[in-house]
Structures are given as C-alpha cells and as structure tokens.
Design a protein around this motif. Structure first.
Motif, PDB file in Angstrom:
ATOM      1  N   CYS A  34       0.860  -1.176   0.000  1.00 20.60           N
ATOM      2  CA  CYS A  34       0.000   0.000   0.000  1.00 20.60           C
ATOM      3  C   CYS A  34       0.901   1.232   0.000  1.00 20.60           C
ATOM      4  O   CYS A  34       2.101   1.121   0.268  1.00 20.60           O
ATOM      5  CB  CYS A  34      -0.910  -0.011   1.229  1.00 20.60           C
ATOM      6  SG  CYS A  34      -1.945  -1.498   1.365  1.00 20.60           S
ATOM      7  N   MET A  36       1.309   5.770   0.563  1.00 16.88           N
ATOM      8  CA  MET A  36       0.780   7.016   1.098  1.00 16.88           C
ATOM      9  C   MET A  36       1.650   8.173   0.638  1.00 16.88           C
ATOM     10  O   MET A  36       2.863   8.013   0.417  1.00 16.88           O
ATOM     11  CB  MET A  36       0.669   6.960   2.615  1.00 16.88           C
ATOM     12  CG  MET A  36       1.945   6.660   3.353  1.00 16.88           C
ATOM     13  SD  MET A  36       1.666   6.214   5.119  1.00 16.88           S
ATOM     14  CE  MET A  36       0.855   7.668   5.733  1.00 16.88           C
ATOM     15  N   THR A  44      -2.852  11.100   1.285  1.00 17.61           N
ATOM     16  CA  THR A  44      -3.565  10.226   0.355  1.00 17.61           C
ATOM     17  C   THR A  44      -3.067   8.811   0.589  1.00 17.61           C
ATOM     18  O   THR A  44      -1.852   8.573   0.640  1.00 17.61           O
ATOM     19  CB  THR A  44      -3.304  10.626  -1.107  1.00 17.61           C
ATOM     20  OG1 THR A  44      -3.921  11.886  -1.361  1.00 17.61           O
ATOM     21  CG2 THR A  44      -3.877   9.589  -2.071  1.00 17.61           C
ATOM     22  N   ILE A  45      -3.986   7.869   0.725  1.00 18.37           N
ATOM     23  CA  ILE A  45      -3.642   6.458   0.920  1.00 18.37           C
ATOM     24  C   ILE A  45      -4.148   5.662  -0.264  1.00 18.37           C
ATOM     25  O   ILE A  45      -5.287   5.850  -0.717  1.00 18.37           O
ATOM     26  CB  ILE A  45      -4.249   5.939   2.240  1.00 18.37           C
ATOM     27  CG1 ILE A  45      -3.462   6.524   3.425  1.00 18.37           C
ATOM     28  CG2 ILE A  45      -4.255   4.418   2.289  1.00 18.37           C
ATOM     29  CD1 ILE A  45      -4.047   6.188   4.772  1.00 18.37           C
ATOM     30  N   THR A  48      -5.464  -0.567   1.262  1.00 19.05           N
ATOM     31  CA  THR A  48      -5.509  -0.546   2.728  1.00 19.05           C
ATOM     32  C   THR A  48      -5.127  -1.847   3.414  1.00 19.05           C
ATOM     33  O   THR A  48      -5.042  -1.876   4.635  1.00 19.05           O
ATOM     34  CB  THR A  48      -6.927  -0.166   3.199  1.00 19.05           C
ATOM     35  OG1 THR A  48      -7.858  -1.168   2.754  1.00 19.05           O
ATOM     36  CG2 THR A  48      -7.339   1.199   2.679  1.00 19.05           C
ATOM     37  N   TRP A  59      -1.394   0.885  10.155  1.00 22.82           N
ATOM     38  CA  TRP A  59      -1.902   2.204   9.788  1.00 22.82           C
ATOM     39  C   TRP A  59      -1.886   3.150  10.988  1.00 22.82           C
ATOM     40  O   TRP A  59      -1.620   4.348  10.843  1.00 22.82           O
ATOM     41  CB  TRP A  59      -3.307   2.113   9.197  1.00 22.82           C
ATOM     42  CG  TRP A  59      -3.340   1.650   7.778  1.00 22.82           C
ATOM     43  CD1 TRP A  59      -4.034   0.587   7.279  1.00 22.82           C
ATOM     44  CD2 TRP A  59      -2.653   2.230   6.669  1.00 22.82           C
ATOM     45  NE1 TRP A  59      -3.818   0.469   5.928  1.00 22.82           N
ATOM     46  CE2 TRP A  59      -2.971   1.469   5.527  1.00 22.82           C
ATOM     47  CE3 TRP A  59      -1.782   3.311   6.525  1.00 22.82           C
ATOM     48  CZ2 TRP A  59      -2.469   1.745   4.254  1.00 22.82           C
ATOM     49  CZ3 TRP A  59      -1.270   3.600   5.270  1.00 22.82           C
ATOM     50  CH2 TRP A  59      -1.617   2.828   4.149  1.00 22.82           C
ATOM     51  N   VAL A  68      -6.113  12.301   7.147  1.00 27.64           N
ATOM     52  CA  VAL A  68      -6.140  11.557   5.883  1.00 27.64           C
ATOM     53  C   VAL A  68      -7.205  12.192   5.005  1.00 27.64           C
ATOM     54  O   VAL A  68      -8.393  12.195   5.336  1.00 27.64           O
ATOM     55  CB  VAL A  68      -6.434  10.062   6.106  1.00 27.64           C
ATOM     56  CG1 VAL A  68      -6.513   9.332   4.763  1.00 27.64           C
ATOM     57  CG2 VAL A  68      -5.362   9.433   6.993  1.00 27.64           C
ATOM     58  N   GLN A  70      -7.819  11.472   1.560  1.00 30.50           N
ATOM     59  CA  GLN A  70      -8.525  10.590   0.633  1.00 30.50           C
ATOM     60  C   GLN A  70      -7.900   9.196   0.636  1.00 30.50           C
ATOM     61  O   GLN A  70      -6.713   9.018   0.895  1.00 30.50           O
ATOM     62  CB  GLN A  70      -8.525  11.166  -0.783  1.00 30.50           C
ATOM     63  CG  GLN A  70      -7.151  11.381  -1.380  1.00 30.50           C
ATOM     64  CD  GLN A  70      -7.198  11.897  -2.800  1.00 30.50           C
ATOM     65  OE1 GLN A  70      -8.230  11.854  -3.475  1.00 30.50           O
ATOM     66  NE2 GLN A  70      -6.068  12.377  -3.306  1.00 30.50           N
ATOM     67  N   ILE A  71      -8.754   8.217   0.330  1.00 32.39           N
ATOM     68  CA  ILE A  71      -8.355   6.825   0.141  1.00 32.39           C
ATOM     69  C   ILE A  71      -8.695   6.454  -1.298  1.00 32.39           C
ATOM     70  O   ILE A  71      -9.841   6.628  -1.738  1.00 32.39           O
ATOM     71  CB  ILE A  71      -9.095   5.890   1.119  1.00 32.39           C
ATOM     72  CG1 ILE A  71      -8.766   6.250   2.574  1.00 32.39           C
ATOM     73  CG2 ILE A  71      -8.747   4.435   0.842  1.00 32.39           C
ATOM     74  CD1 ILE A  71      -9.670   5.573   3.594  1.00 32.39           C
ATOM     75  N   SER A  84     -10.648  -0.772   4.049  1.00 32.37           N
ATOM     76  CA  SER A  84     -11.010   0.561   3.554  1.00 32.37           C
ATOM     77  C   SER A  84     -12.184   1.147   4.324  1.00 32.37           C
ATOM     78  O   SER A  84     -12.182   2.341   4.664  1.00 32.37           O
ATOM     79  CB  SER A  84     -11.314   0.511   2.056  1.00 32.37           C
ATOM     80  OG  SER A  84     -12.399  -0.356   1.782  1.00 32.37           O
ATOM     81  N   GLN A  88     -11.784   4.374   6.629  1.00 37.77           N
ATOM     82  CA  GLN A  88     -12.617   5.526   6.283  1.00 37.77           C
ATOM     83  C   GLN A  88     -13.407   6.005   7.508  1.00 37.77           C
ATOM     84  O   GLN A  88     -13.478   7.210   7.772  1.00 37.77           O
ATOM     85  CB  GLN A  88     -13.573   5.148   5.154  1.00 37.77           C
ATOM     86  CG  GLN A  88     -14.449   6.298   4.680  1.00 37.77           C
ATOM     87  CD  GLN A  88     -15.470   5.835   3.656  1.00 37.77           C
ATOM     88  OE1 GLN A  88     -16.047   4.750   3.780  1.00 37.77           O
ATOM     89  NE2 GLN A  88     -15.687   6.647   2.635  1.00 37.77           N
ATOM     90  N   LEU A  95     -13.414   8.566  -0.199  1.00 44.41           N
ATOM     91  CA  LEU A  95     -12.945   7.304  -0.777  1.00 44.41           C
ATOM     92  C   LEU A  95     -13.391   7.192  -2.229  1.00 44.41           C
ATOM     93  O   LEU A  95     -14.544   7.474  -2.556  1.00 44.41           O
ATOM     94  CB  LEU A  95     -13.480   6.130   0.040  1.00 44.41           C
ATOM     95  CG  LEU A  95     -12.948   4.750  -0.342  1.00 44.41           C
ATOM     96  CD1 LEU A  95     -12.711   3.898   0.908  1.00 44.41           C
ATOM     97  CD2 LEU A  95     -13.922   4.031  -1.290  1.00 44.41           C
TER      98      LEU A  95
END
Length: 324
Positions: A34, A36, A44-45, A48, A59, A68, A70-71, A84, A88, A95
C-alpha cells in the motif's frame, strides 16, 4: 534486489514523495504494497490491506493523529479493499474507486452469491465436500472486508488525481478484476500498477462465476494498452519496483499463450474444469489456492471457447470441455 537497484528505487520514491507501507498477508503471497503521500490537505492512501490486527496496527503507526484526505482503491480484492471501510470510518477520508469494482465489492460476499458457490464448484467437477469447503473459505473473508466502505467518487478513465504533490492519470486496466485501475505519473513515466503487472509472478486472472465472461482476453487487451505508454518504472502491489514495463508485458503475454496452448492440447479428451486444473496446477494446493487455480483454469477454458477452439457441454450436471 541488489544495492544499485535498491538505491534507484529509493530515489524514485523520494522524487515522487511516495511512501511504501507493506502489509503482511496470511497467505503464500505474504504481503501487499500500500502507499501514502502527503499533500497540502493531508495524506492520500492507496489501498488498505485486510481488516485485521496487523493492518490496523500498521496504519495506526503510520498515520497517528494526522489527517487523511482521501483513500484511493485500485480494486475490490480483500488485500486491497479489506480495511477501507474501517479506515474511512476512523479518518473520515473521501474514498474513490471504480463503480464496477465498488459494485463487485458489495456483492461478492453477500449471501445470495455465497450460497450459490457450492453449486458452481460442483458443476466444475469438484466433489461436493470440497465444493462446500471452498465456498466456506470465501465466506471466511467477510470479517476481513467489513465494514464495507462508502464510496464517495467513482473513477473515470483518464481523470487526474492528486497524490501528494503530483498529478496521476487514472487508467482502467480490467482483467485481474473487472474494474481495476492503475495510476500513471506521466512526467516521471511511472505506473502504480496495482496487480496488473507484477515483477516475478503472473497476476491471477480468474473467472469467478460473475462479471466479465472472458477476463483473460480482457487482461491481454489491458496489457497492450499499457504497452503503448512504454512505461519506464513500474511500482506493483506485490514485490519490488522495477524498470521496463514492456519487457515484462511480453513475458506475461507469452506465459498465457503457452498456458492456452497447453490447455487446448489437454482437451483432445473431454475434461471437466477440475480435471484440467489438476493438469495445469500439478502440485498440492491450500483451499485458498484451489479457488484461484479453478478460477484461472476456467478463464483459460472460456478464452478458448470464445475463440471457437473448444466447446462446452453439460453432462451429468458437470461442465465438460473438449476440442472442436
């Protein structure tokens, strides 16, 4: 990876201001990458990991109390999508993922599909007890992908997403999943490739009894799409970053052509899906691996059937494939 390669890879990550967060997985494929990147409004990630203790703790170490923003999810498979929803809820992040895979992520573990799975596996020629065991293995992923995320935005082909300080283009590359996306950073000619192009193993291309009826053909077309970019650096979701996407694409296409030819030659005699699987994957497999092997076998058989090189008939409630 030797010292020179490691230094070059680190230089690339430094240029992109991208951080690798490698999550352990409880499978033979024992990790997922993953990522970031920190922008003006927070992290931004990208993907997950599973919703398990290892990913949650990792995390927590990486993010702490940071914001954070956005995912971004490349696809709906559990090792990418699993935590996720939990992440979130914890962060309040926006997301995004493709609509095709958002829908697949909501449906692939619901009761209607899971209850139908044993019948699909029995039609593939798998004994009843083993069919139920494989279906139960799929059901066991439910806690690892719950809670499901709330998708705030569906990706569109070619749209720009901001990852850290750089813009990336969203590229749809279906095959490994029906709605998988990669992120392409044009100035650095670098592809965040997810599971589309892997350095040492071939991505699993399976038909899962729903969705695209010919995922292998779709995957090969997606490889050709990426070939046109002549990507210099590939950053995959499993394994290490590497240079020269087109060389690897050629290897992947050649592998599948060889497997298709081998599969077709087997069909001189009529065979069930499971009997073909036994010949293609002639080694002991866990239940989890068996699901992937059956799915990949079926993808190759359906490619051949779509090309008119074999036919499929139902005999004694089992699908039988044979050369035409």
């Amino acid at each position: 990876m030797n010292d020179v390669q490691q230094a070059e890879t680190q230089e690339l990550f430094d240029k992109l201001e991208l951080k690798l967060v490698r999550h352990p997985l409880p499978f033979r494929l024992n990790h997922v990458n993953c990522f970031m990147a920190k922008g003006e409004d927070g992290w931004t990630i990208i993907d997950t990991g599973l919703n398990n203790d290892a990913s949650r703790e990792l995390w927590e170490q990486e993010i702490g109390d940071d914001k954070v923003e956005q995912i971004l999810l490349t696809h709906y498979h559990p090792d990418h999508f699993g935590y996720s929803g939990g992440l979130q809820q914890k962060t309040g992040a926006r997301l995004s993922m493709s609509k095709i895979d958002a829908d697949a992520g909501m449906k692939s573990w619901d009761d209607a599909f899971l209850n139908a799975l044993p019948g699909y596996y029995e039609a593939a020629g798998i004994p009843q007890e083993a069919s139920q065991e494989m279906a139960d293995n799929t059901r066991a992923f439910r806690p690892l992908i719950s809670p499901l995320p709330k998708v705030d935005h569906h990706f569109e082909e070619g749209e720009k997403v901001r990852i850290g300080r750089f813009d990336y283009e969203v590229l749809f590359v279906p095959g490994h999943s029906d709605g998988m996306v990669c992120f392409y950073q044009r100035e650095h000619n670098t592809l965040l490739a997810a599971d589309h192009i892997l350095p040492r193993i071939t991505p699993n291309i399976s038909y899962w009894f729903h969705g695209d009826p010919n995922p292998l053909m779709t995957y090969m077309h997606s490889l050709e799409k990426i070939r046109e970019l002549d990507v210099e650096w590939v950053i995959p979701s499993h394994g290490e970053a590497f240079q020269g996407a087109n060389k690897r694409i050629d290897e992947l296409l050649a592998h599948h052509e060889e497997r298709l030819d081998a599969t077709w030659r087997m069909l001189e005699q009529p065979l069930t899906i499971f009997e073909v699987r036994e010949r293609l994957f002639d080694r002991p497999l866990t239940v989890h691996e068996m699901r992937f092997a059956v799915g990949e076998t079926l993808a190759h058989l359906e490619y051949l059937r779509a090309e008119g090189r074999c036919e499929r008939v139902m005999e004694a409630e089992r699908w039988i494939y044979k050369q035409i």
